[in-house]
Design a protein around this motif. Sequence first.
Motif, short mmCIF file in Angstrom:
data_model
loop_
_atom_site.label_atom_id
_atom_site.label_comp_id
_atom_site.label_asym_id
_atom_site.label_seq_id
_atom_site.Cartn_x
_atom_site.Cartn_y
_atom_site.Cartn_z
N TYR A 1 -3.70 -2.39 -6.39
CA TYR A 1 -2.93 -3.23 -5.49
C TYR A 1 -2.43 -4.48 -6.20
O TYR A 1 -1.30 -4.94 -5.95
N VAL B 1 -6.20 5.82 0.59
CA VAL B 1 -6.35 5.07 -0.66
C VAL B 1 -7.70 5.34 -1.31
O VAL B 1 -7.79 5.55 -2.53
N PRO C 1 -6.73 -1.62 2.81
CA PRO C 1 -5.40 -1.86 3.39
C PRO C 1 -5.39 -2.29 4.86
O PRO C 1 -4.34 -2.55 5.41
N THR D 1 0.83 -1.21 0.00
CA THR D 1 0.00 0.00 0.00
C THR D 1 0.86 1.25 0.00
O THR D 1 0.54 2.24 -0.68
#
Length: 287
Positions: free
Chosen positions: A185, A209, A200, A164
Amino acid sequence: VLWGLGASILWLSVLGFLQFMVGFGLHVGFDDPSRGRILTVYNTPNAVGLYLAPLTAFFYGCSFFVSKQDKKICLGLVVLGLGAVILSVSRGAWLGFGLAWVVAQIGTRRKRAWKPILSGLLLVAFGIVFFLPRFSNFFSRSTNPTDLVADNSVNVRVLIYQRTFKLLADRPITGAGLAGFQYYYSQYQVPEHEEIPLYPHNILLNFWVETGLLGLIALCFLLWRWFYLFRVAYVGKGWQRAVGWGAGVFGLVVLGHGLVDVPYFKNDLAFIFWVVFALLTSASTRD
């Protein structure tokens, strides 16, 4: 509204206890087939802890400043909710609730807080060592030389965080966008046997994110506002102080559990988050 939230603790906890006693529909982990974890209405035991732990802490905080009759109801909900959280074996929920409990002891008992805190820590340590075999080999070496510890949950999260950070280094302003985490990802050398998560599993990384840097800044502002309102409600009287304390420890559980899981991006969790925030806002309003 308060007793509506309490009713959700009641029926989920009772369902979890029945599930555990009868043995139907328990989650069995591949790393420990002997360990059954309650699911209630969810498809993962961690979801039980994500919902029940903050609400249980909320009523625990309220119990310090309500009438004797309401105090019995609050503590009854705490016993039920905490029991179900324990049976879910969600260690993130344990961490969050433990943090809130310690802060509540310090805030209400002041200098006398060290006795219950020390007793609680010793009791938890005793339970972990003697009743949870999974912890006995936690720091042992696994068959995979890249693993930090012999615990799959920890190792998976470390890998998620590492990838991440790489994703955010490439997209620091916009992140991956709403529901875009899995797509981006998957581009960071994820082996075929490893599951690609939805998020994450960290509250700060989740918001960064999903909603970009501005979303992360908004979250930080909201959390600051949350604890500012707690300070205002804390000096109130009656139900205002009770709800203020409840919302304060609720927020601590969300933050503590949020270090290792996803305490917001789920319909039921987002709903109770804003319900409790609305209660806190009301409790901090002066006539």
